[in-house]
Design a protein around this motif. Structure first.
Motif, PDB file in Angstrom:
ATOM      1  N   PRO A   1      20.281   3.551 -21.855  1.00  0.00           N
ATOM      2  CA  PRO A   1      19.867   2.705 -20.887  1.00  0.00           C
ATOM      3  C   PRO A   1      18.598   2.945 -20.119  1.00  0.00           C
ATOM      4  O   PRO A   1      18.090   4.005 -20.194  1.00  0.00           O
ATOM      5  CB  PRO A   1      21.315   2.785 -19.988  1.00  0.00           C
ATOM      6  N   PRO A   2      17.937   1.946 -19.368  1.00  0.00           N
ATOM      7  CA  PRO A   2      16.524   2.295 -18.848  1.00  0.00           C
ATOM      8  C   PRO A   2      16.676   3.675 -17.861  1.00  0.00           C
ATOM      9  O   PRO A   2      17.746   3.765 -17.133  1.00  0.00           O
ATOM     10  CB  PRO A   2      16.472   1.168 -17.655  1.00  0.00           C
ATOM     11  N   TYR A   3      15.537   4.267 -18.074  1.00  0.00           N
ATOM     12  CA  TYR A   3      15.479   5.614 -17.222  1.00  0.00           C
ATOM     13  C   TYR A   3      14.053   5.904 -16.831  1.00  0.00           C
ATOM     14  O   TYR A   3      13.051   5.506 -17.385  1.00  0.00           O
ATOM     15  CB  TYR A   3      15.670   6.665 -18.305  1.00  0.00           C
ATOM     16  N   PHE A   4      13.864   6.281 -15.434  1.00  0.00           N
ATOM     17  CA  PHE A   4      12.478   6.151 -14.880  1.00  0.00           C
ATOM     18  C   PHE A   4      12.350   7.589 -14.147  1.00  0.00           C
ATOM     19  O   PHE A   4      13.118   7.958 -13.277  1.00  0.00           O
ATOM     20  CB  PHE A   4      12.584   5.286 -13.684  1.00  0.00           C
ATOM     21  N   PRO A   5      11.525   8.345 -14.590  1.00  0.00           N
ATOM     22  CA  PRO A   5      11.306   9.702 -14.093  1.00  0.00           C
ATOM     23  C   PRO A   5      10.610   9.538 -12.676  1.00  0.00           C
ATOM     24  O   PRO A   5       9.936   8.440 -12.483  1.00  0.00           O
ATOM     25  CB  PRO A   5      10.528  10.555 -15.400  1.00  0.00           C
ATOM     26  N   VAL A   6      10.700  10.844 -12.079  1.00  0.00           N
ATOM     27  CA  VAL A   6       9.915  10.733 -10.805  1.00  0.00           C
ATOM     28  C   VAL A   6       8.508  10.970 -10.982  1.00  0.00           C
ATOM     29  O   VAL A   6       8.193  11.769 -11.970  1.00  0.00           O
ATOM     30  CB  VAL A   6      10.522  12.094  -9.987  1.00  0.00           C
ATOM     31  N   LEU A   7       7.496  10.080 -10.709  1.00  0.00           N
ATOM     32  CA  LEU A   7       6.144  10.219 -10.885  1.00  0.00           C
ATOM     33  C   LEU A   7       5.189  10.722  -9.646  1.00  0.00           C
ATOM     34  O   LEU A   7       5.530  10.050  -8.554  1.00  0.00           O
ATOM     35  CB  LEU A   7       5.665   8.778 -11.556  1.00  0.00           C
ATOM     36  N   SER A   8       4.238  11.369  -9.813  1.00  0.00           N
ATOM     37  CA  SER A   8       3.279  11.778  -8.872  1.00  0.00           C
ATOM     38  C   SER A   8       1.841  11.949  -9.403  1.00  0.00           C
ATOM     39  O   SER A   8       1.572  12.265 -10.504  1.00  0.00           O
ATOM     40  CB  SER A   8       3.700  13.106  -8.083  1.00  0.00           C
ATOM     41  N   VAL A   9       0.976  11.730  -8.497  1.00  0.00           N
ATOM     42  CA  VAL A   9      -0.412  11.791  -8.730  1.00  0.00           C
ATOM     43  C   VAL A   9      -0.893  13.150  -8.022  1.00  0.00           C
ATOM     44  O   VAL A   9      -0.793  13.295  -6.973  1.00  0.00           O
ATOM     45  CB  VAL A   9      -1.373  10.543  -8.325  1.00  0.00           C
ATOM     46  N   GLU A  10      -1.361  14.063  -9.146  1.00  0.00           N
ATOM     47  CA  GLU A  10      -1.875  15.445  -8.469  1.00  0.00           C
ATOM     48  C   GLU A  10      -3.182  15.313  -8.746  1.00  0.00           C
ATOM     49  O   GLU A  10      -3.819  14.786  -9.930  1.00  0.00           O
ATOM     50  CB  GLU A  10      -1.042  16.532  -9.296  1.00  0.00           C
ATOM     51  N   VAL A  11      -4.190  16.124  -8.151  1.00  0.00           N
ATOM     52  CA  VAL A  11      -5.540  16.534  -8.339  1.00  0.00           C
ATOM     53  C   VAL A  11      -5.727  17.974  -8.513  1.00  0.00           C
ATOM     54  O   VAL A  11      -5.184  18.778  -7.657  1.00  0.00           O
ATOM     55  CB  VAL A  11      -6.233  16.078  -7.096  1.00  0.00           C
ATOM     56  N   VAL A  12      -5.959  18.363  -9.682  1.00  0.00           N
ATOM     57  CA  VAL A  12      -6.397  19.852 -10.291  1.00  0.00           C
ATOM     58  C   VAL A  12      -7.877  19.757 -10.495  1.00  0.00           C
ATOM     59  O   VAL A  12      -8.488  19.195 -11.462  1.00  0.00           O
ATOM     60  CB  VAL A  12      -5.480  19.976 -11.501  1.00  0.00           C
ATOM     61  N   GLU A  13      -8.699  20.714  -9.645  1.00  0.00           N
ATOM     62  CA  GLU A  13      -9.893  20.884  -9.853  1.00  0.00           C
ATOM     63  C   GLU A  13     -10.928  19.703  -9.956  1.00  0.00           C
ATOM     64  O   GLU A  13     -11.729  19.521 -10.670  1.00  0.00           O
ATOM     65  CB  GLU A  13     -10.215  21.873 -11.160  1.00  0.00           C
ATOM     66  N   GLY A  14     -10.476  18.691  -8.938  1.00  0.00           N
ATOM     67  CA  GLY A  14     -11.148  17.536  -9.093  1.00  0.00           C
ATOM     68  C   GLY A  14     -10.813  16.415 -10.207  1.00  0.00           C
ATOM     69  O   GLY A  14     -11.329  15.446 -10.168  1.00  0.00           O
ATOM     70  N   ARG A  15      -9.640  16.708 -10.801  1.00  0.00           N
ATOM     71  CA  ARG A  15      -9.434  15.678 -11.921  1.00  0.00           C
ATOM     72  C   ARG A  15      -8.087  15.120 -11.228  1.00  0.00           C
ATOM     73  O   ARG A  15      -7.097  16.050 -11.083  1.00  0.00           O
ATOM     74  CB  ARG A  15      -9.441  16.327 -13.124  1.00  0.00           C
ATOM     75  N   ASN A  16      -7.869  13.751 -11.818  1.00  0.00           N
ATOM     76  CA  ASN A  16      -6.658  13.115 -11.661  1.00  0.00           C
ATOM     77  C   ASN A  16      -5.913  13.603 -12.573  1.00  0.00           C
ATOM     78  O   ASN A  16      -6.060  13.261 -13.824  1.00  0.00           O
ATOM     79  CB  ASN A  16      -6.703  11.678 -11.478  1.00  0.00           C
ATOM     80  N   LEU A  17      -4.344  13.892 -12.485  1.00  0.00           N
ATOM     81  CA  LEU A  17      -3.426  13.979 -13.418  1.00  0.00           C
ATOM     82  C   LEU A  17      -2.104  13.244 -12.993  1.00  0.00           C
ATOM     83  O   LEU A  17      -1.804  13.294 -11.759  1.00  0.00           O
ATOM     84  CB  LEU A  17      -2.961  15.541 -13.479  1.00  0.00           C
ATOM     85  N   LEU A  18      -1.408  12.604 -14.085  1.00  0.00           N
ATOM     86  CA  LEU A  18      -0.135  12.080 -13.595  1.00  0.00           C
ATOM     87  C   LEU A  18       1.005  13.219 -14.183  1.00  0.00           C
ATOM     88  O   LEU A  18       0.866  13.580 -15.196  1.00  0.00           O
ATOM     89  CB  LEU A  18       0.132  10.783 -14.334  1.00  0.00           C
TER      90      LEU A  18
END
Length: 471
Positions: A46-63
């Motif tokens: 069945p549908p599954y949605f993980p917890v998502l956050s936008v993080e900044v590491v050394e000035g670069r965006n990561l999901l």
């Protein structure tokens, strides 16, 4: 076993090691990627949605995606997202690869995940308000979570889902069982006999007298309190000097590492649906740790004795996650091997593991070292005022440095010692074990208000040392 993380935007070298600074994601990509993730997660059955956050590491965006174990597991995913005719399969993690679960592996997956583990279920008889925000913030601070900085400004309703101890529909959220065990001051109200009983038999298990100490409260707290109580009152070091060499032999009646592993293993693997406490029975011959029920049937008793007790089924997955974060367990089936190694390193007889055919109970026996000093009857020792066992040079230094009631740090400073672990192991724990130093708050070993003072026996030892110096 406890979920995992997916980091989008972080590149790696040929050996799988992250490269810094990361490649990162362009700011105008973030919304598009999240829309693609939404569509992909809806394909999961069945549908599954993980917890998502936008993080900044050394000035670069990561999901960063946190994928905790879901309530409706197992989940199927399409073999190809872009294919028109999709085929869904179960996938599992093997080492560093994701592979399709086939044959017996698929059958085992289905049997293991047919039901949500007890500790990950909702507590229908409790409210989110039953969770203690101070305990939650204390935990996040101790494990150095990035959430600790924002937690004090959040409500329990906001903080609970972030820690995955609250779930359900937004209009009727419920705490999870694991949340109440760790983040409620009185979890025994919800799960009777969530406690650790320590019983000392000065005359042996068949004697008429015993001393009982019961620890109740949040699971991590009572585990630590029980361990500190045992360490301070029933673990003794013996020093044997040899005429032919300068080095003395040092040994313990019961090595702390083995004691810790046996008790934490019981906390991890017991069933909190059964109204039976964890019981630690101590006498002059052995320590016995009793918990209910027994180990999974997939583990043979011979494997325990050989140090090969690797379980493929975990009764309390989430409890293990929290204990691991608190450095109380490794969560990798290493408890039994560590017990065996600790007993062997101390020169003690090997531990013994017992269970019945129906696996209704589990017993770990730690035999006493045959050359160790025996614990004395505390009542007799208080009456005579004698110090049994050897007061080492370190303990003697501590006794001479003490002035009134002192905190642990004050004692360390008085001795000019920098390392807390060394101070506890070489000075404080042996002094508590000899009953020459005592806690002012014995029921709260880890209290910030804890102080230590000389006992009557400690004062008498000091007086005797002074008398022996007189001409």
């Amino acid at each position: 076993m406890g979920g995992g993380y997916v980091v989008i935007g972080q590149d790696c070298d040929a050996n799988g090691q992250p490269i810094f600074p990361p490649t990162g994601l362009a700011t105008n990509q973030l919304d598009k990627i999240q829309q693609e993730l939404l569509a992909a997660c809806q394909l999961i059955q069945p549908p599954y949605f993980p917890v998502l956050s936008v993080e900044v590491v050394e000035g670069r965006n990561l999901l960063v995606l946190w994928a905790p174990g879901g309530m409706n597991r197992p989940y199927k995913a399409p073999a190809s997202i872009t294919a028109k005719a999709k085929a869904w399969h179960y996938y599992i993690r093997r080492y560093s690869s994701t592979v399709e679960a086939k044959g017996e592996t698929e059958q085992e997956l289905l049997s293991l995940t047919a039901q949500v583990p007890w500790d990950d279920r909702f507590a229908q008889h409790a409210q989110v308000s039953d969770l203690s925000k101070p305990l939650m913030v204390e935990y996040l601070t101790e494990v150095v979570s990035a959430l600790a900085e924002d937690a004090p400004r959040m409500t329990v309703e906001e903080l609970g889902p972030q820690m995955n101890v609250v779930g359900g529909p937004s209009e009727a959220p419920r705490p999870k069982n694991v949340g109440l065990l760790f983040f409620n001051e009185t979890p025994e109200r919800f799960f009777p006999y969530t406690q650790i009983d320590i019983v000392w038999f000065p005359e042996g298990a068949g004697g008429d007298r015993f001393v009982e100490k019961v620890f109740k409260g949040p699971l991590a707290r009572i585990t630590r309190w029980a361990l500190e109580y045992i360490q301070g009152n029933y673990l003794f070091e013996t020093v044997i000097k040899h005429p032919d060499r300068a080095e003395a032999t040092r040994l313990w009646n019961f090595p702390y590492v083995a004691m810790e592993e046996a008790l934490v293993n019981a906390v991890y693997h017991r069933s909190y649906e059964e109204r039976e406490p964890i019981e630690v029975r101590i006498d002059r011959k052995e320590v016995v740790v009793l918990s209910f029920p027994g180990p999974d049937r997939s583990i043979k008793l011979a494997d325990f004795e050989a140090g090969r007790a690797v379980s493929r089924r975990y009764r309390n997955r989430r409890i293990g996650d929290f204990l691991k974060e608190l450095d109380l367990t490794e969560g990798r089936s290493t408890g039994v091997p560590k017990m065996l190694k600790a007993m062997a390193a101390n020169g003690s007889p090997p531990p013994q593991f017992e269970t019945d055919d129906d696996r209704l109970a589990y017993v770990v026996r730690l035999p006493v070292h045959p050359l160790a000093e025996q614990p004395t009857d505390s009542t007799t020792s208080e009456v005579t005022g004698e110090v049994t066992g050897e007061v080492t040079g370190e303990v003697g230094r501590l006794l001479r440095a003490m002035a009134g009631e002192m905190s642990r740090k004050q004692m360390q400073d008085a001795l000019a010692l920098k390392h807390e672990d060394h101070f506890r192991n070489a000075y404080l724990s042996p002094a508590l074990g000899l009953h020459v130093v005592e806690m002012t708050l014995p029921d709260k070993p880890r209290s910030s208000k804890q102080r230590y003072r000389l006992t009557t026996k400690g004062q008498q030892w000091l007086a005797n040392q002074g008398a022996n110096k007189q001409p």
